[in-house]
Design a protein around this motif. Sequence first.
Motif, PDB file in Angstrom:
ATOM      1  N   ASP A   1      24.958  22.789  79.537  1.00  0.00           N
ATOM      2  CA  ASP A   1      24.928  21.602  80.372  1.00  0.00           C
ATOM      3  C   ASP A   1      26.376  21.311  80.756  1.00  0.00           C
TER       4      ASP A   1
ATOM      5  N   ASP B   1      28.025  17.962  82.359  1.00  0.00           N
ATOM      6  CA  ASP B   1      28.593  16.645  82.032  1.00  0.00           C
ATOM      7  C   ASP B   1      28.291  16.267  80.583  1.00  0.00           C
TER       8      ASP B   1
ATOM      9  N   ASP C   1      23.972  17.580  75.884  1.00  0.00           N
ATOM     10  CA  ASP C   1      24.211  16.297  75.211  1.00  0.00           C
ATOM     11  C   ASP C   1      23.034  15.334  75.334  1.00  0.00           C
TER      12      ASP C   1
ATOM     13  N   ASP D   1      18.193  18.371  77.957  1.00  0.00           N
ATOM     14  CA  ASP D   1      18.803  19.689  77.708  1.00  0.00           C
ATOM     15  C   ASP D   1      18.118  20.392  76.537  1.00  0.00           C
TER      16      ASP D   1
END
Length: 184
Positions: A19, A21, A140, A144
């Motif tokens: 991922d 960000d 995070d 995900d």
Amino acid sequence: MSDLSKSIPKAPRSAVFLDRDGVINVRRPEVEYVTEVAQFDFLPGALEALALLSELGFALVVVTNQRGIAREMMTEDDLAAVHAYMKAEALKRGVRFDGIYHCPHDTFEQCSCRKPEPGMILEAAEDLEIDLTRSYMVGDSLSDIEAGRRAGVRAVQITDGEECGAEMVFPSLLDFALHLKERT
Ligand SMILES: [Mg+2]
Ligand SMILES: [Zn+2]
């Protein structure tokens, strides 16, 4: 292509799906989407972690939801400029991404790529001949972890707060990379 090269199948690689960000760059709650390079700051240790994962032989594949495109808060070109910067900075550390996949859709479009759907991971696995059973999805957020689970890879959460049921949890991407290094 010679017959010889055809007769020797390439061994499928293992990958770390990432991922973006909150894993590679700082998540910015004050801007809903990272629309320009000025809003893209690498997290501490992220570049070092990418270099280490690459050294360990993992393919590096970014899989990122970019709903801001569907919402017309940014364009494909804006995103491409941000990713060009990310790639260039990584390359300074000798790191090459094997793939960067993004989902430009909105939630209501019900596409198969927006995480928690596993579409981007599955597409990359096919494009890059990835062995999913030996691969990881690092993110995070719950979407995900869920995408990783649905794709059949091991799910890793980066957090210093709330956990959401991943197999492994680390405070940073670098901690995860160091963990893998220790095991090899
Ligand atoms: Mg994230
Ligand atoms: Zn999509």
